[in-house]
Write a protein that holds these residues in place. Structure first.
Motif, PDB file in Angstrom:
ATOM      1  N   VAL A  57       1.230   9.271   1.467  1.00  0.00           N
ATOM      2  CA  VAL A  57       2.522   7.462   2.451  1.00  0.00           C
ATOM      3  C   VAL A  57       2.562   5.831   1.047  1.00  0.00           C
ATOM      4  CG1 VAL A  57       2.642   8.510   4.616  1.00  0.00           C
ATOM      5  CG2 VAL A  57       0.291   6.473   3.858  1.00  0.00           C
ATOM      6  N   ALA A  58       1.322   6.570  -0.142  1.00  0.00           N
ATOM      7  CA  ALA A  58       1.055   5.275  -0.779  1.00  0.00           C
ATOM      8  C   ALA A  58       0.098   5.437  -2.100  1.00  0.00           C
ATOM      9  CB  ALA A  58       0.458   4.143  -0.012  1.00  0.00           C
ATOM     10  N   ARG A  59       0.707   5.161  -3.174  1.00  0.00           N
ATOM     11  CA  ARG A  59      -0.145   5.291  -4.177  1.00  0.00           C
ATOM     12  C   ARG A  59      -0.353   3.856  -4.704  1.00  0.00           C
ATOM     13  NH1 ARG A  59       0.736   9.674  -7.859  1.00  0.00           N
ATOM     14  NH2 ARG A  59       1.793  11.338  -6.093  1.00  0.00           N
ATOM     15  N   GLY A  60      -1.709   4.088  -5.897  1.00  0.00           N
ATOM     16  CA  GLY A  60      -0.720   3.226  -6.217  1.00  0.00           C
ATOM     17  C   GLY A  60      -0.543   3.374  -8.155  1.00  0.00           C
ATOM     18  N   THR A  61      -0.953   2.649  -9.188  1.00  0.00           N
ATOM     19  CA  THR A  61      -0.773   3.082 -10.505  1.00  0.00           C
ATOM     20  C   THR A  61      -1.142   3.546 -11.800  1.00  0.00           C
ATOM     21  OG1 THR A  61      -1.333   0.446 -11.230  1.00  0.00           O
ATOM     22  CG2 THR A  61       0.905   0.727  -9.926  1.00  0.00           C
ATOM     23  N   VAL A  99     -13.983  -2.573  -6.721  1.00  0.00           N
ATOM     24  CA  VAL A  99     -12.669  -1.624  -6.097  1.00  0.00           C
ATOM     25  C   VAL A  99     -12.475  -2.892  -5.062  1.00  0.00           C
ATOM     26  CG1 VAL A  99     -12.758  -0.625  -3.616  1.00  0.00           C
ATOM     27  CG2 VAL A  99     -13.997   0.319  -4.910  1.00  0.00           C
ATOM     28  N   ASP A 100     -10.774  -3.563  -5.150  1.00  0.00           N
ATOM     29  CA  ASP A 100     -10.417  -4.684  -4.969  1.00  0.00           C
ATOM     30  C   ASP A 100      -9.243  -4.213  -3.807  1.00  0.00           C
ATOM     31  OD1 ASP A 100     -10.891  -6.953  -6.679  1.00  0.00           O
ATOM     32  OD2 ASP A 100      -9.541  -5.206  -8.176  1.00  0.00           O
ATOM     33  N   LEU A 101      -9.369  -5.034  -2.712  1.00  0.00           N
ATOM     34  CA  LEU A 101      -8.146  -5.835  -1.617  1.00  0.00           C
ATOM     35  C   LEU A 101      -7.245  -5.830  -2.092  1.00  0.00           C
ATOM     36  CD1 LEU A 101      -8.560  -4.198   1.457  1.00  0.00           C
ATOM     37  CD2 LEU A 101      -9.940  -6.298   1.978  1.00  0.00           C
ATOM     38  N   GLN A 102      -5.883  -5.083  -1.193  1.00  0.00           N
ATOM     39  CA  GLN A 102      -4.803  -5.807  -1.309  1.00  0.00           C
ATOM     40  C   GLN A 102      -3.984  -5.053  -0.221  1.00  0.00           C
ATOM     41  OE1 GLN A 102      -3.104  -4.571  -5.228  1.00  0.00           O
ATOM     42  NE2 GLN A 102      -4.732  -5.068  -6.725  1.00  0.00           N
ATOM     43  N   LEU A 103      -2.264  -5.610   0.178  1.00  0.00           N
ATOM     44  CA  LEU A 103      -1.925  -5.354   1.116  1.00  0.00           C
ATOM     45  C   LEU A 103      -0.544  -4.808   1.127  1.00  0.00           C
ATOM     46  CD1 LEU A 103      -1.178  -6.475   4.502  1.00  0.00           C
ATOM     47  CD2 LEU A 103       0.322  -8.475   3.139  1.00  0.00           C
ATOM     48  N   THR A 104      -0.706  -3.908   1.811  1.00  0.00           N
ATOM     49  CA  THR A 104       0.363  -2.462   1.214  1.00  0.00           C
ATOM     50  C   THR A 104       1.413  -2.783   2.938  1.00  0.00           C
ATOM     51  OG1 THR A 104      -0.349  -0.847   2.291  1.00  0.00           O
ATOM     52  CG2 THR A 104      -0.087  -1.134   0.520  1.00  0.00           C
ATOM     53  N   TYR A 105       2.453  -2.129   3.002  1.00  0.00           N
ATOM     54  CA  TYR A 105       3.164  -2.500   3.919  1.00  0.00           C
ATOM     55  C   TYR A 105       4.247  -0.853   4.138  1.00  0.00           C
ATOM     56  CZ  TYR A 105       7.630  -4.263   1.903  1.00  0.00           C
ATOM     57  OH  TYR A 105       8.697  -4.229   0.176  1.00  0.00           O
ATOM     58  N   VAL A 107       8.065   0.036   6.857  1.00  0.00           N
ATOM     59  CA  VAL A 107       8.761  -0.299   7.996  1.00  0.00           C
ATOM     60  C   VAL A 107       8.748   0.838   9.027  1.00  0.00           C
ATOM     61  CG1 VAL A 107      11.677   0.095   8.772  1.00  0.00           C
ATOM     62  CG2 VAL A 107      10.736  -1.881   7.200  1.00  0.00           C
ATOM     63  N   ASN A 108       8.364   2.417   8.426  1.00  0.00           N
ATOM     64  CA  ASN A 108       7.996   3.392   9.282  1.00  0.00           C
ATOM     65  C   ASN A 108       6.495   4.331   8.181  1.00  0.00           C
ATOM     66  OD1 ASN A 108       8.522   5.146   7.042  1.00  0.00           O
ATOM     67  ND2 ASN A 108      10.617   4.919   7.603  1.00  0.00           N
ATOM     68  N   PRO A 109       5.896   4.242   9.389  1.00  0.00           N
ATOM     69  CA  PRO A 109       4.597   5.296   8.105  1.00  0.00           C
ATOM     70  C   PRO A 109       4.594   6.018   7.746  1.00  0.00           C
ATOM     71  CG  PRO A 109       4.437   5.991  10.398  1.00  0.00           C
ATOM     72  CD  PRO A 109       6.282   5.533  10.460  1.00  0.00           C
ATOM     73  N   GLU A 110       6.385   6.307   6.843  1.00  0.00           N
ATOM     74  CA  GLU A 110       5.995   7.553   6.366  1.00  0.00           C
ATOM     75  C   GLU A 110       5.948   6.665   4.209  1.00  0.00           C
ATOM     76  OE1 GLU A 110       8.184   7.394   8.454  1.00  0.00           O
ATOM     77  OE2 GLU A 110       6.485   9.589   9.627  1.00  0.00           O
ATOM     78  N   ARG A 111       6.076   6.166   4.593  1.00  0.00           N
ATOM     79  CA  ARG A 111       6.113   4.808   3.236  1.00  0.00           C
ATOM     80  C   ARG A 111       5.239   3.234   3.279  1.00  0.00           C
ATOM     81  NH1 ARG A 111      10.020   4.473  -1.521  1.00  0.00           N
ATOM     82  NH2 ARG A 111       8.645   2.890  -2.871  1.00  0.00           N
ATOM     83  N   PHE A 112       4.906   3.443   1.720  1.00  0.00           N
ATOM     84  CA  PHE A 112       4.210   1.938   2.103  1.00  0.00           C
ATOM     85  C   PHE A 112       4.358   1.471   0.656  1.00  0.00           C
ATOM     86  CE2 PHE A 112       1.909   3.340   5.992  1.00  0.00           C
ATOM     87  CZ  PHE A 112       1.621   2.604   6.789  1.00  0.00           C
ATOM     88  N   ASP A 113       4.592  -0.096   1.321  1.00  0.00           N
ATOM     89  CA  ASP A 113       4.825  -0.424  -1.005  1.00  0.00           C
ATOM     90  C   ASP A 113       3.698  -1.317  -0.669  1.00  0.00           C
ATOM     91  OD1 ASP A 113       6.615   1.323  -2.164  1.00  0.00           O
ATOM     92  OD2 ASP A 113       8.228   0.512  -0.518  1.00  0.00           O
ATOM     93  N   PHE A 114       3.562  -1.610  -1.948  1.00  0.00           N
ATOM     94  CA  PHE A 114       2.651  -3.254  -1.940  1.00  0.00           C
ATOM     95  C   PHE A 114       3.194  -4.393  -2.289  1.00  0.00           C
ATOM     96  CE2 PHE A 114       0.224   0.065  -4.030  1.00  0.00           C
ATOM     97  CZ  PHE A 114      -1.295  -0.062  -3.775  1.00  0.00           C
ATOM     98  N   ALA A 115       2.747  -5.344  -1.285  1.00  0.00           N
ATOM     99  CA  ALA A 115       3.357  -6.828  -0.973  1.00  0.00           C
ATOM    100  C   ALA A 115       3.452  -6.870  -2.314  1.00  0.00           C
ATOM    101  CB  ALA A 115       2.552  -7.520  -0.206  1.00  0.00           C
ATOM    102  N   VAL A 116       2.190  -7.501  -3.281  1.00  0.00           N
ATOM    103  CA  VAL A 116       2.315  -8.188  -4.300  1.00  0.00           C
ATOM    104  C   VAL A 116       1.333  -6.893  -5.565  1.00  0.00           C
ATOM    105  CG1 VAL A 116       2.352  -9.692  -5.780  1.00  0.00           C
ATOM    106  CG2 VAL A 116       3.260 -10.403  -3.514  1.00  0.00           C
TER     107      VAL A 116
END
Length: 297
Positions: A57-61, A99-105, A107-116
Protein backbone atom coordinates in the motif's frame (compact mmCIF):
# COMPACT_ATOMS: atom_id res chain seq x y z
CA UNK A 1 -1.00 -17.44 18.79
CA UNK A 2 -2.49 -18.93 15.64
CA UNK A 3 -0.10 -19.90 12.81
CA UNK A 4 -0.53 -18.11 9.49
CA UNK A 5 0.84 -20.73 7.11
CA UNK A 6 -0.47 -19.20 3.88
CA UNK A 7 1.48 -15.99 4.28
CA UNK A 8 4.38 -15.18 6.54
CA UNK A 9 5.48 -11.58 5.97
CA UNK A 10 9.02 -10.91 7.29
CA UNK A 11 7.80 -8.05 9.45
CA UNK A 12 10.00 -7.67 12.50
CA UNK A 13 8.41 -4.29 13.14
CA UNK A 14 5.03 -2.78 14.05
CA UNK A 15 2.18 -5.10 13.08
CA UNK A 16 -0.94 -3.10 13.85
CA UNK A 17 -4.37 -4.83 13.72
CA UNK A 18 -7.51 -2.71 13.87
CA UNK A 19 -11.23 -2.87 13.17
CA UNK A 20 -12.19 -1.01 9.99
CA UNK A 21 -15.63 0.37 10.73
CA UNK A 22 -16.03 1.69 7.20
CA UNK A 23 -15.53 -1.74 5.58
CA UNK A 24 -16.79 -3.84 8.53
CA UNK A 25 -13.70 -6.04 8.67
CA UNK A 26 -10.43 -6.44 10.52
CA UNK A 27 -7.22 -5.13 9.00
CA UNK A 28 -3.57 -5.48 9.86
CA UNK A 29 -0.91 -3.10 8.61
CA UNK A 30 2.43 -4.87 8.33
CA UNK A 31 5.52 -4.98 6.15
CA UNK A 32 6.71 -7.04 3.21
CA UNK A 33 9.61 -6.87 0.75
CA UNK A 34 9.30 -5.91 -2.92
CA UNK A 35 12.19 -5.43 -5.35
CA UNK A 36 14.67 -5.77 -2.51
CA UNK A 37 13.21 -2.98 -0.37
CA UNK A 38 10.83 -2.73 2.56
CA UNK A 39 7.25 -1.63 1.81
CA UNK A 40 4.10 -1.24 3.91
CA UNK A 41 1.36 -3.83 3.32
CA UNK A 42 -2.19 -4.45 4.49
CA UNK A 43 -4.34 -7.57 4.93
CA UNK A 44 -8.06 -8.08 5.66
CA UNK A 45 -9.97 -10.60 7.74
CA UNK A 46 -13.62 -11.20 8.60
CA UNK A 47 -12.94 -13.29 11.70
CA UNK A 48 -9.44 -12.21 12.86
CA UNK A 49 -8.20 -15.76 12.10
CA UNK A 50 -8.20 -16.15 8.31
CA UNK A 51 -6.36 -13.36 6.53
CA UNK A 52 -6.01 -12.32 2.90
CA UNK A 53 -2.65 -12.07 1.18
CA UNK A 54 -0.84 -8.89 2.30
CA UNK A 55 -0.81 -6.27 -0.48
CA UNK A 56 1.57 -3.36 -0.86
CA UNK A 57 0.00 0.00 0.00
CA UNK A 58 2.99 2.35 0.32
CA UNK A 59 6.71 2.58 -0.36
CA UNK A 60 9.40 5.19 0.06
CA UNK A 61 11.78 6.40 -2.64
CA UNK A 62 14.24 3.75 -3.65
CA UNK A 63 16.81 1.99 -1.52
CA UNK A 64 17.78 5.05 0.54
CA UNK A 65 14.31 5.82 1.90
CA UNK A 66 12.39 2.67 2.85
CA UNK A 67 9.24 2.35 4.95
CA UNK A 68 10.29 0.30 7.95
CA UNK A 69 6.89 0.45 9.63
CA UNK A 70 3.68 2.45 9.22
CA UNK A 71 0.97 2.30 11.88
CA UNK A 72 -2.25 3.83 10.56
CA UNK A 73 -5.35 5.48 12.02
CA UNK A 74 -8.66 6.73 10.61
CA UNK A 75 -9.47 10.43 10.93
CA UNK A 76 -12.53 12.08 9.37
CA UNK A 77 -12.74 10.19 6.06
CA UNK A 78 -8.98 9.74 5.65
CA UNK A 79 -6.53 7.01 6.58
CA UNK A 80 -3.35 8.52 8.02
CA UNK A 81 -0.08 6.67 8.45
CA UNK A 82 2.98 7.32 10.62
CA UNK A 83 5.76 6.02 8.38
CA UNK A 84 9.16 5.40 9.91
CA UNK A 85 11.60 6.02 7.03
CA UNK A 86 14.75 3.91 7.20
CA UNK A 87 17.72 5.42 5.37
CA UNK A 88 19.90 2.75 3.84
CA UNK A 89 22.29 2.93 0.87
CA UNK A 90 25.34 5.20 0.96
CA UNK A 91 27.20 4.42 4.19
CA UNK A 92 28.99 7.76 4.06
CA UNK A 93 25.74 9.73 3.96
CA UNK A 94 24.90 11.58 7.18
CA UNK A 95 21.42 10.00 7.22
CA UNK A 96 22.63 6.42 6.71
CA UNK A 97 21.02 3.93 9.12
CA UNK A 98 18.86 6.59 10.78
CA UNK A 99 15.04 6.52 10.99
CA UNK A 100 12.74 9.54 10.49
CA UNK A 101 8.97 9.85 11.00
CA UNK A 102 6.80 11.14 8.13
CA UNK A 103 3.07 11.42 7.41
CA UNK A 104 1.18 9.45 4.76
CA UNK A 105 -2.49 9.54 3.82
CA UNK A 106 -5.02 7.57 1.81
CA UNK A 107 -8.64 7.97 0.75
CA UNK A 108 -8.84 4.18 1.01
CA UNK A 109 -6.42 1.71 2.63
CA UNK A 110 -5.21 0.32 -0.72
CA UNK A 111 -3.01 3.34 -1.44
CA UNK A 112 -1.07 5.75 0.74
CA UNK A 113 0.85 8.79 -0.47
CA UNK A 114 3.22 11.04 1.44
CA UNK A 115 1.83 14.38 2.58
CA UNK A 116 5.23 15.97 1.91
CA UNK A 117 8.02 13.48 1.40
CA UNK A 118 11.19 14.50 3.20
CA UNK A 119 9.42 16.60 5.84
CA UNK A 120 9.29 15.03 9.29
CA UNK A 121 6.27 15.30 11.53
CA UNK A 122 8.49 14.76 14.55
CA UNK A 123 12.12 15.78 14.19
CA UNK A 124 14.86 13.64 15.64
CA UNK A 125 16.86 15.15 18.48
CA UNK A 126 20.27 16.70 17.97
CA UNK A 127 23.64 15.00 18.31
CA UNK A 128 24.86 11.45 17.85
CA UNK A 129 25.47 8.37 19.96
CA UNK A 130 26.34 8.24 22.81
CA UNK A 131 26.04 11.90 23.88
CA UNK A 132 23.14 12.92 21.60
CA UNK A 133 19.57 13.50 22.68
CA UNK A 134 17.45 10.45 23.48
CA UNK A 135 15.77 10.37 20.03
CA UNK A 136 18.61 11.56 17.81
CA UNK A 137 18.87 8.28 15.88
CA UNK A 138 15.51 6.56 15.39
CA UNK A 139 11.81 7.26 15.89
CA UNK A 140 9.06 4.63 15.76
CA UNK A 141 5.57 5.88 16.70
CA UNK A 142 2.19 4.38 17.43
CA UNK A 143 -1.19 5.81 16.35
CA UNK A 144 -2.15 8.95 18.30
CA UNK A 145 -4.27 8.70 21.45
CA UNK A 146 -7.05 11.24 22.00
CA UNK A 147 -7.76 12.26 25.59
CA UNK A 148 -11.09 13.39 27.06
CA UNK A 149 -10.33 17.04 26.24
CA UNK A 150 -9.69 16.39 22.56
CA UNK A 151 -5.90 16.59 22.77
CA UNK A 152 -3.85 14.14 20.71
CA UNK A 153 -0.73 12.40 22.00
CA UNK A 154 1.78 10.45 19.93
CA UNK A 155 3.63 7.83 21.98
CA UNK A 156 6.88 6.78 20.38
CA UNK A 157 10.17 4.94 20.80
CA UNK A 158 13.17 7.23 20.56
CA UNK A 159 16.63 5.75 20.08
CA UNK A 160 19.87 7.69 20.49
CA UNK A 161 21.87 5.60 18.00
CA UNK A 162 21.65 4.26 14.47
CA UNK A 163 19.25 1.47 13.51
CA UNK A 164 21.83 -1.34 13.32
CA UNK A 165 24.30 -0.03 15.89
CA UNK A 166 24.43 0.54 19.63
CA UNK A 167 21.67 2.71 21.09
CA UNK A 168 19.62 3.24 24.22
CA UNK A 169 15.85 3.24 23.90
CA UNK A 170 13.42 5.71 25.48
CA UNK A 171 9.63 5.84 25.65
CA UNK A 172 8.30 9.33 24.94
CA UNK A 173 5.24 11.22 23.84
CA UNK A 174 4.58 14.33 21.78
CA UNK A 175 1.49 16.53 21.60
CA UNK A 176 -0.36 16.92 18.30
CA UNK A 177 -3.16 19.35 17.52
CA UNK A 178 -6.36 17.76 16.21
CA UNK A 179 -6.84 18.51 12.48
CA UNK A 180 -3.36 20.05 12.24
CA UNK A 181 -1.66 17.13 10.53
CA UNK A 182 -0.48 18.90 7.36
CA UNK A 183 -0.96 22.42 6.04
CA UNK A 184 -1.21 24.05 2.63
CA UNK A 185 1.17 27.00 2.33
CA UNK A 186 1.86 29.37 -0.59
CA UNK A 187 4.83 28.53 -2.81
CA UNK A 188 5.58 32.23 -3.26
CA UNK A 189 5.16 34.18 -0.05
CA UNK A 190 5.11 37.48 -1.95
CA UNK A 191 1.98 36.61 -3.93
CA UNK A 192 -1.51 35.36 -3.16
CA UNK A 193 -2.12 31.67 -3.85
CA UNK A 194 -5.36 30.05 -4.95
CA UNK A 195 -6.40 26.49 -4.07
CA UNK A 196 -9.59 24.69 -5.12
CA UNK A 197 -11.30 21.84 -3.28
CA UNK A 198 -12.66 18.64 -4.74
CA UNK A 199 -16.32 18.82 -5.74
CA UNK A 200 -18.64 19.39 -2.78
CA UNK A 201 -22.37 19.30 -2.14
CA UNK A 202 -23.67 21.71 0.49
CA UNK A 203 -26.49 20.66 2.81
CA UNK A 204 -26.55 23.71 5.07
CA UNK A 205 -24.99 27.10 5.74
CA UNK A 206 -21.95 26.23 7.86
CA UNK A 207 -18.47 26.48 6.33
CA UNK A 208 -15.24 26.98 8.30
CA UNK A 209 -11.52 26.91 7.60
CA UNK A 210 -8.78 26.19 10.16
CA UNK A 211 -5.88 28.57 9.53
CA UNK A 212 -2.78 30.10 11.13
CA UNK A 213 -0.39 32.87 10.11
CA UNK A 214 2.55 31.62 8.09
CA UNK A 215 4.82 33.59 10.40
CA UNK A 216 3.69 33.80 14.02
CA UNK A 217 2.38 37.23 14.91
CA UNK A 218 2.18 38.42 11.30
CA UNK A 219 -1.17 39.31 9.62
CA UNK A 220 -2.63 37.07 6.91
CA UNK A 221 -5.46 37.27 4.41
CA UNK A 222 -7.99 34.69 3.15
CA UNK A 223 -10.77 35.13 0.59
CA UNK A 224 -13.33 32.55 -0.56
CA UNK A 225 -15.65 31.90 -3.47
CA UNK A 226 -17.80 29.00 -4.69
CA UNK A 227 -17.63 28.11 -8.37
CA UNK A 228 -18.77 25.42 -10.83
CA UNK A 229 -15.16 24.21 -11.23
CA UNK A 230 -11.60 25.17 -10.33
CA UNK A 231 -11.02 27.09 -13.57
CA UNK A 232 -14.26 29.10 -13.57
CA UNK A 233 -15.32 32.23 -11.72
CA UNK A 234 -17.62 32.05 -8.73
CA UNK A 235 -21.39 31.94 -8.94
CA UNK A 236 -23.20 35.23 -8.66
CA UNK A 237 -23.21 36.34 -5.00
CA UNK A 238 -20.55 33.70 -4.22
CA UNK A 239 -17.45 35.46 -5.58
CA UNK A 240 -14.28 36.56 -3.83
CA UNK A 241 -15.69 40.09 -3.76
CA UNK A 242 -18.86 39.06 -1.88
CA UNK A 243 -17.40 36.55 0.58
CA UNK A 244 -16.30 37.19 4.15
CA UNK A 245 -13.86 35.21 6.28
CA UNK A 246 -14.14 36.01 10.00
CA UNK A 247 -12.65 34.50 13.18
CA UNK A 248 -14.87 31.87 14.78
CA UNK A 249 -13.24 29.93 17.64
CA UNK A 250 -9.98 28.11 18.42
CA UNK A 251 -8.29 29.05 15.17
CA UNK A 252 -11.31 28.38 12.94
CA UNK A 253 -12.66 31.05 10.56
CA UNK A 254 -16.24 31.12 9.30
CA UNK A 255 -16.87 31.65 5.59
CA UNK A 256 -20.07 33.46 4.59
CA UNK A 257 -21.51 35.31 1.60
CA UNK A 258 -23.48 38.45 2.32
CA UNK A 259 -25.97 38.19 -0.54
CA UNK A 260 -25.70 34.49 -1.38
CA UNK A 261 -28.38 32.00 -0.36
CA UNK A 262 -27.06 28.53 0.51
CA UNK A 263 -30.33 27.13 -0.80
CA UNK A 264 -29.17 28.10 -4.31
CA UNK A 265 -26.28 25.64 -3.98
CA UNK A 266 -28.20 22.62 -2.74
CA UNK A 267 -28.06 19.71 -5.16
CA UNK A 268 -25.15 21.23 -7.11
CA UNK A 269 -21.64 19.85 -7.33
CA UNK A 270 -19.39 22.83 -6.73
CA UNK A 271 -15.85 23.67 -5.66
CA UNK A 272 -14.65 25.99 -2.92
CA UNK A 273 -11.81 28.28 -4.01
CA UNK A 274 -9.60 29.94 -1.41
CA UNK A 275 -7.25 32.81 -2.18
CA UNK A 276 -4.77 33.36 0.62
CA UNK A 277 -1.52 35.09 1.49
CA UNK A 278 0.66 34.77 4.56
CA UNK A 279 -1.45 31.87 5.88
CA UNK A 280 -1.34 28.15 6.56
CA UNK A 281 -4.54 26.25 5.70
CA UNK A 282 -5.04 23.18 7.88
CA UNK A 283 -8.59 21.85 7.55
CA UNK A 284 -12.12 22.46 6.33
CA UNK A 285 -15.42 21.63 8.03
CA UNK A 286 -19.11 22.41 7.70
CA UNK A 287 -22.45 21.20 6.38
CA UNK A 288 -21.24 19.67 3.13
CA UNK A 289 -20.30 16.31 1.66
CA UNK A 290 -17.52 15.35 -0.70
CA UNK A 291 -19.30 14.69 -4.00
CA UNK A 292 -16.27 13.30 -5.83
CA UNK A 293 -12.51 13.40 -5.84
CA UNK A 294 -10.58 14.77 -8.78
CA UNK A 295 -9.94 12.09 -11.40
CA UNK A 296 -11.32 9.36 -9.16
CA UNK A 297 -11.42 5.92 -10.78
Amino acid sequence: PIPWPEYNPPADSHNLPFWNEKEKCYMVISRIWRDGIRVAAISRSKDFIHWEKPCEVARGTGFQNQIYSMPVFYWKNLYLGLASIFHEGDRKDEQFDLVDLQLTYGVNPERFDFAVFGENILDRGSGTYPAGEFDCGCIFAGPPVEDTEGNLWVYYMGGNGRHTNFRETSFARASWKADKFAALIPRDRKQASVVASSRLQFTGNCLEILADPLTEGEPFHIEAEIAPSWNQNGFENFTFASGTVKPSAEGWYSIAFEHGSWEDLKGRRVVLKLRFQGAKLWALRGTFQIAEYKFEE
